[in-house]
Design a protein around this motif. Structure first.
Motif, PDB file in Angstrom:
ATOM      1  N   LYS A 158      42.356 -39.933 -35.673  1.00 47.10           N
ATOM      2  CA  LYS A 158      43.079 -40.869 -36.536  1.00 47.10           C
ATOM      3  C   LYS A 158      42.158 -41.742 -37.372  1.00 47.10           C
ATOM      4  CE  LYS A 158      47.173 -41.063 -33.571  1.00 47.10           C
ATOM      5  NZ  LYS A 158      47.987 -41.883 -32.651  1.00 47.10           N
ATOM      6  N   ARG A 159      40.903 -41.852 -36.959  1.00 46.90           N
ATOM      7  CA  ARG A 159      39.948 -42.690 -37.698  1.00 46.90           C
ATOM      8  C   ARG A 159      39.151 -41.897 -38.725  1.00 46.90           C
ATOM      9  NH1 ARG A 159      38.838 -44.357 -32.323  1.00 46.90           N
ATOM     10  NH2 ARG A 159      36.821 -43.304 -32.399  1.00 46.90           N
ATOM     11  N   THR A 160      39.385 -40.592 -38.816  1.00 50.88           N
ATOM     12  CA  THR A 160      38.623 -39.767 -39.747  1.00 50.88           C
ATOM     13  C   THR A 160      39.219 -39.842 -41.154  1.00 50.88           C
ATOM     14  OG1 THR A 160      39.946 -37.789 -39.284  1.00 50.88           O
ATOM     15  CG2 THR A 160      38.012 -38.179 -37.884  1.00 50.88           C
ATOM     16  N   ALA A 161      38.479 -39.266 -42.118  1.00 49.90           N
ATOM     17  CA  ALA A 161      38.948 -39.266 -43.505  1.00 49.90           C
ATOM     18  C   ALA A 161      40.135 -38.341 -43.707  1.00 49.90           C
ATOM     19  CB  ALA A 161      37.798 -38.862 -44.434  1.00 49.90           C
ATOM     20  N   ASN A 162      40.290 -37.367 -42.838  1.00 49.70           N
ATOM     21  CA  ASN A 162      41.386 -36.394 -42.942  1.00 49.70           C
ATOM     22  C   ASN A 162      42.047 -36.265 -41.569  1.00 49.70           C
ATOM     23  OD1 ASN A 162      43.128 -34.356 -43.660  1.00 49.70           O
ATOM     24  ND2 ASN A 162      41.556 -32.934 -44.358  1.00 49.70           N
ATOM     25  N   PRO A 163      42.818 -37.288 -41.154  1.00 50.03           N
ATOM     26  CA  PRO A 163      43.326 -37.314 -39.773  1.00 50.03           C
ATOM     27  C   PRO A 163      44.248 -36.154 -39.418  1.00 50.03           C
ATOM     28  CG  PRO A 163      44.336 -39.042 -41.113  1.00 50.03           C
ATOM     29  CD  PRO A 163      43.217 -38.475 -41.918  1.00 50.03           C
ATOM     30  N   ASP A 164      45.073 -35.706 -40.370  1.00 42.20           N
ATOM     31  CA  ASP A 164      45.978 -34.599 -40.051  1.00 42.20           C
ATOM     32  C   ASP A 164      45.196 -33.327 -39.728  1.00 42.20           C
ATOM     33  OD1 ASP A 164      48.177 -36.187 -40.406  1.00 42.20           O
ATOM     34  OD2 ASP A 164      48.494 -35.602 -42.494  1.00 42.20           O
ATOM     35  N   PHE A 165      44.191 -33.052 -40.540  1.00 42.02           N
ATOM     36  CA  PHE A 165      43.366 -31.871 -40.297  1.00 42.02           C
ATOM     37  C   PHE A 165      42.609 -32.005 -38.979  1.00 42.02           C
ATOM     38  CE2 PHE A 165      39.030 -30.004 -40.880  1.00 42.02           C
ATOM     39  CZ  PHE A 165      39.395 -28.678 -40.731  1.00 42.02           C
ATOM     40  N   ALA A 166      42.078 -33.197 -38.709  1.00 39.83           N
ATOM     41  CA  ALA A 166      41.334 -33.420 -37.463  1.00 39.83           C
ATOM     42  C   ALA A 166      42.230 -33.191 -36.248  1.00 39.83           C
ATOM     43  CB  ALA A 166      40.757 -34.834 -37.441  1.00 39.83           C
ATOM     44  N   GLN A 167      43.472 -33.663 -36.320  1.00 45.59           N
ATOM     45  CA  GLN A 167      44.390 -33.464 -35.202  1.00 45.59           C
ATOM     46  C   GLN A 167      44.727 -31.982 -35.032  1.00 45.59           C
ATOM     47  OE1 GLN A 167      47.438 -36.275 -36.489  1.00 45.59           O
ATOM     48  NE2 GLN A 167      46.927 -37.633 -34.797  1.00 45.59           N
ATOM     49  N   ARG A 168      44.938 -31.268 -36.147  1.00 47.29           N
ATOM     50  CA  ARG A 168      45.226 -29.840 -36.050  1.00 47.29           C
ATOM     51  C   ARG A 168      44.052 -29.088 -35.428  1.00 47.29           C
ATOM     52  NH1 ARG A 168      47.410 -30.524 -41.244  1.00 47.29           N
ATOM     53  NH2 ARG A 168      45.590 -29.570 -42.232  1.00 47.29           N
ATOM     54  N   MET A 169      42.842 -29.482 -35.789  1.00 52.17           N
ATOM     55  CA  MET A 169      41.672 -28.810 -35.224  1.00 52.17           C
ATOM     56  C   MET A 169      41.615 -29.001 -33.711  1.00 52.17           C
ATOM     57  SD  MET A 169      39.753 -27.134 -37.450  1.00 52.17           S
ATOM     58  CE  MET A 169      37.977 -27.248 -37.138  1.00 52.17           C
ATOM     59  N   GLY A 170      42.017 -30.168 -33.233  1.00 54.20           N
ATOM     60  CA  GLY A 170      42.074 -30.383 -31.790  1.00 54.20           C
ATOM     61  C   GLY A 170      43.098 -29.487 -31.129  1.00 54.20           C
ATOM     62  N   VAL A 171      44.266 -29.346 -31.774  1.00 50.81           N
ATOM     63  CA  VAL A 171      45.311 -28.462 -31.251  1.00 50.81           C
ATOM     64  C   VAL A 171      44.817 -27.023 -31.207  1.00 50.81           C
ATOM     65  CG1 VAL A 171      47.581 -27.463 -31.782  1.00 50.81           C
ATOM     66  CG2 VAL A 171      47.232 -29.939 -31.926  1.00 50.81           C
ATOM     67  N   LEU A 172      44.113 -26.598 -32.248  1.00 45.01           N
ATOM     68  CA  LEU A 172      43.624 -25.225 -32.307  1.00 45.01           C
ATOM     69  C   LEU A 172      42.526 -24.985 -31.271  1.00 45.01           C
ATOM     70  CD1 LEU A 172      43.570 -24.754 -36.178  1.00 45.01           C
ATOM     71  CD2 LEU A 172      45.241 -23.856 -34.555  1.00 45.01           C
ATOM     72  N   ALA A 173      41.655 -25.990 -31.043  1.00 42.73           N
ATOM     73  CA  ALA A 173      40.629 -25.855 -30.005  1.00 42.73           C
ATOM     74  C   ALA A 173      41.279 -25.686 -28.634  1.00 42.73           C
ATOM     75  CB  ALA A 173      39.701 -27.071 -30.019  1.00 42.73           C
ATOM     76  N   ALA A 174      42.313 -26.512 -28.358  1.00 37.77           N
ATOM     77  CA  ALA A 174      43.023 -26.408 -27.078  1.00 37.77           C
ATOM     78  C   ALA A 174      43.728 -25.063 -26.951  1.00 37.77           C
ATOM     79  CB  ALA A 174      44.032 -27.552 -26.958  1.00 37.77           C
ATOM     80  N   THR A 175      44.321 -24.597 -28.045  1.00 37.28           N
ATOM     81  CA  THR A 175      44.981 -23.287 -28.028  1.00 37.28           C
ATOM     82  C   THR A 175      43.980 -22.184 -27.738  1.00 37.28           C
ATOM     83  OG1 THR A 175      46.631 -24.062 -29.620  1.00 37.28           O
ATOM     84  CG2 THR A 175      46.377 -21.682 -29.374  1.00 37.28           C
ATOM     85  N   GLY A 176      42.791 -22.292 -28.325  1.00 37.62           N
ATOM     86  CA  GLY A 176      41.748 -21.310 -28.049  1.00 37.62           C
ATOM     87  C   GLY A 176      41.396 -21.250 -26.571  1.00 37.62           C
ATOM     88  N   LEU A 177      41.339 -22.408 -25.908  1.00 39.04           N
ATOM     89  CA  LEU A 177      41.055 -22.431 -24.469  1.00 39.04           C
ATOM     90  C   LEU A 177      42.119 -21.666 -23.690  1.00 39.04           C
ATOM     91  CD1 LEU A 177      39.923 -26.148 -23.920  1.00 39.04           C
ATOM     92  CD2 LEU A 177      38.477 -24.108 -23.993  1.00 39.04           C
ATOM     93  N   ILE A 178      43.370 -21.833 -24.075  1.00 31.79           N
ATOM     94  CA  ILE A 178      44.462 -21.150 -23.378  1.00 31.79           C
ATOM     95  C   ILE A 178      44.418 -19.649 -23.644  1.00 31.79           C
ATOM     96  CG2 ILE A 178      46.965 -20.963 -23.164  1.00 31.79           C
ATOM     97  CD1 ILE A 178      47.129 -23.912 -24.029  1.00 31.79           C
ATOM     98  N   VAL A 179      44.276 -19.291 -24.916  1.00 35.04           N
ATOM     99  CA  VAL A 179      44.291 -17.879 -25.288  1.00 35.04           C
ATOM    100  C   VAL A 179      43.102 -17.140 -24.678  1.00 35.04           C
ATOM    101  CG1 VAL A 179      44.068 -16.276 -27.236  1.00 35.04           C
ATOM    102  CG2 VAL A 179      45.606 -18.246 -27.402  1.00 35.04           C
ATOM    103  N   GLY A 180      41.920 -17.765 -24.705  1.00 36.71           N
ATOM    104  CA  GLY A 180      40.720 -17.099 -24.189  1.00 36.71           C
ATOM    105  C   GLY A 180      40.825 -16.762 -22.716  1.00 36.71           C
TER     106      GLY A 180
END
Length: 675
Positions: free
Chosen positions: A571-593
């Motif tokens: 939320k403190r980054t210049a592009n908070p929506d993208f930063a949050q999506r990247m976190g979701v995708l990282a977590a999804t990668g952990l599950i899928v892997g």
């Protein structure tokens, strides 16, 4: 001079359907494994959208609506994998020795199609006519919008796909090291507390960290509370004064499986009922709106494209047509058993039960998906209520029997009925989330609803293949011949235990009642917290924390904390929506892997034991012996924490290196402009 009309955007294309089908295979296999291991599945809309855009951007005429269809197909099939919460129960009670391919496909297709049909009239009340947040649906729409609007969107999608792959490699890599016995996969210790006992256990599972990130802090805290209730209060209470001659492990395990889990079932059941009571009004409003739209269309009114659902007449016709194959499935499944002593009463009553309960469950799951996301919707809770109802219906017709074979046949029939209802629940859970995404990007509802049906078919063709592979190699806890790598299949175990208890007449209603009382207390606490504006404690998550083994719950709250810390940074980054999506995708990668590695490991086990060695080789990849176990236990927490830190550090660096997406300029239609 008149301007040429804009060419309509491509939406329901053969290319999009085929791509959605291919992504379906990946996410269905991952969700089947995750559901059997942890008892939780994950929403696949966002990663499916990212993968779709990364592929379709190479085609000049790809559109945001076509990408939306791809994620709709893939997410529907991935969600249908939650049928594993019921079907393995037929193995556990000894009725099936495997998963008959076409029977399993038919159950998934029939229930899934009903799930789509039942949720069509709910769209107007729960999507367009409500202020439900639909967190995953809105996030998926934002991903689609960014990816279709600019070159910066292409960069974001490329990095999103990269972080999914990184998370998957980290997760699968740790799973491989654990399979090689170079690090530990789990640590557990049961111990005496005076005259009672309890235990502590944790699984070094990247999948659980990813699940924790996705479900969020409130759900993580609620599961932690449930875990404390189970292991700090209930297990010591039920083991007080026990005979420890058989060992502490046997006493603690017996108390948890035989008593604590039924308390958790009571809590989950009350939580699901509470969810239903809260949405009776929106259900009625949705049906009225759908009927009004159908009347307006028949009167000559032209609805906007974004408001065109499948006509209510077609919906009703499909529902009625689907009942015939369901009746045939019920008849053939019960061949030679007590059900065919009164086929009209039992099968007719079952069809009526499926219709009534299916509509209610579709509404409950759809509402909860809109409120807290499809990943957190109470599918497990409604499954428990469904099997209770199916079992009580059979008791009302046949009563209790002293013949074990007769009772087992009725148990199997109740589970089979519940499997159909569960297919309805899983798809309605996902359907409205996808329709919310479609509403935000300007999609045509009926085309999405057709895509959902196609997704159901794709997923149904894959699910029995993965189930058979996992059952024949890893096995399920509680089934004959299950080995050390057996998957817990927690919901299937609980649902089959409830059916056994009700039809066998030995269900301890006192334990269920205790769980229900805990559920009522948690509901009151959650409502009070809601009025103060503080963090909620979802009652269903508390029930899951009581019911699931600590090895499967301890890391979910930890993952939720990690996700919360990451979200605050995002939320403190210049592009908070993208930063949050990247976190979701990282977590999804952990599950899928981890999930895909689990399926691959099952294939390796099948290959290693192809000649049926006795005893079977349960660790074909092991390079270290038992003497290394002590060292592996020390390595595990350091390596596990290090890999998690690496993933989130790299994810944050990718976010910082990605420039903010500029706001899209409004488009001006000219004769030469085609979108």
């Amino acid at each position: 001079m008149a301007t040429a009309p804009a060419r309509p955007l491509a939406e329901l294309t053969v290319r999009g359907i085929l791509l959605g089908g291919l992504i379906t295979v990946l996410f269905t296999a991952a969700n089947v494994y995750a559901g059997l291991k942890v008892g939780l599945t994950f929403a696949t809309s966002i990663p499916a959208a990212v993968m779709s855009m990364a592929i379709l951007r190479f085609f000049r005429n790809a559109s945001i609506l076509e990408n939306n269809i791809v994620q709709t197909v893939a997410s529907a099939a991935g969600t249908l994998a939650a049928i594993v919460f019921v079907l393995p129960g037929l193995i556990m009670v000894g009725w099936w020795s495997g998963f008959p391919y076409w029977t399993t496909v038919a159950v998934c297709v029939a229930g899934g199609v009903l799930g789509v049909m039942f949720s069509v009239p709910l769209r107007r009340a729960l999507v367009t006519g409500s202020d439900l947040p639909y967190p995953e649906g809105v996030a998926a729409a934002e991903v689609l919008k960014v990816g279709s609007s600019s070159a910066a969107g292409d960069l974001e999608n490329a990095r999103g796909l990269r972080v999914i792959l990184l998370g998957a490699l980290v997760s699968a890599g740790y799973g491989l090291l654990a399979a090689m016995k170079l690090t530990a996969g789990e640590a557990a210790k049961n111990f005496r507390i005076g005259g009672s006992a309890s235990g502590v256990s944790g699984s070094y599972s990247m999948l659980l960290i990813g699940v924790g990130h996705l479900v969020g802090l409130s759900v993580g805290a609620a599961m932690f509370l449930g875990m404390l209730i189970a292991w700090v209060v209930l297990v010591p209470w039920f083991t007080a004064g026990a005979d420890f001659a058989a060992g502490v492990d046997a006493v603690v395990g017996g108390a948890f499986r035989g008593q604590v889990r039924f308390v958790g079932a009571g809590t989950i059941g009350v939580a699901a009922l509470w969810s239903l009571l809260r949405i009776v009004g929106p259900i009625v409003a949705g049906l009225r709106s759908a009927l009004a739209a159908s009347k307006a269309r028949s009167g000559g009114s032209v609805l906007d494209l974004t408001e065109r659902d499948m006509p209510i007449g077609i919906v009703g016709g499909v529902v009625l047509l689907t009942l015939a194959p369901i009746a045939w499935l019920l008849w053939s499944f019960s061949a030679g058993g007590p059900v065919q002593e009164a086929p009209l009463a039992v099968i007719g009553g079952t069809l009526g039960y499926i219709l009534v309960v299916g509509v209610l469950i579709a509404a409950v799951c759809g509402y909860m998906a809109g409120l807290i996301g499809a990943s957190n919707s109470p599918v497990s809770g409604v499954g428990i209520l469904a099997v209770l109802g199916a079992s009580l219906l059979l008791v009302a017709i046949f009563g209790h029997s002293a013949d074990p074979a007769r009772t087992n046949a009725l148990i199997a029939y109740a589970l089979f009925t519940t499997a159909i209802i569960f297919s309805i629940a899983t798809i309605s859970n996902d359907n409205l989330q996808d329709l919310k995404t479609g509403q935000l990007v300007g999609a045509t509802p009926w085309k999405q609803q057709l895509a959902l049906i196609l997704g159901v078919v794709f997923g149904s063709l894959v699910i029995p293949l993965v189930l058979d592979l996992l059952q024949n190699t890893l096995g399920f806890v509680g089934m004959p011949g299950a080995g050390p790598n057996a998957l817990s299949a927690p919901q299937a175990a609980l649902i089959s235990s409830i059916a056994k208890g009700v039809l066998g007449g030995d269900l301890d209603w006192g334990l269920v009642g205790l769980g229900a009382a805990i559920g009522v207390a948690v509901i009151v606490l959650d409502e009070l917290l809601g009025r103060t504006g503080k963090m909620r404690l979802p009652p269903l998550a508390v029930g899951m924390g009581i019911y699931l083994p600590m090895a499967l719950t301890l890391l979910i709250p930890i993952g939720a904390v990690i996700g919360h810390v990451y979200e605050r940074w995002a939320k403190r980054t210049a592009n908070p929506d993208f930063a949050q999506r990247m976190g979701v995708l990282a977590a999804t990668g952990l599950i899928v892997g981890e999930s895909l590695f689990g399926v691959a490991f099952a294939g390796i086990l099948a290959w290693a034991n192809r000649a049926s060695p006795v005893p079977p080789n349960d660790a074909p990849l092991a390079v270290m012996g038992e003497g290394f176990e002590g060292v592996a236990l020390w390595i595990a927490p350091l390596l596990f924490a290090g890999l998690i830190a690496l993933l989130y550090t790299v994810t944050r660096r990718m976010v910082r290196a990605t420039p903010p997406t500029p706001l899209a300029e409004p488009e001006i239609e000219t004769p030469a402009t085609y979108r």
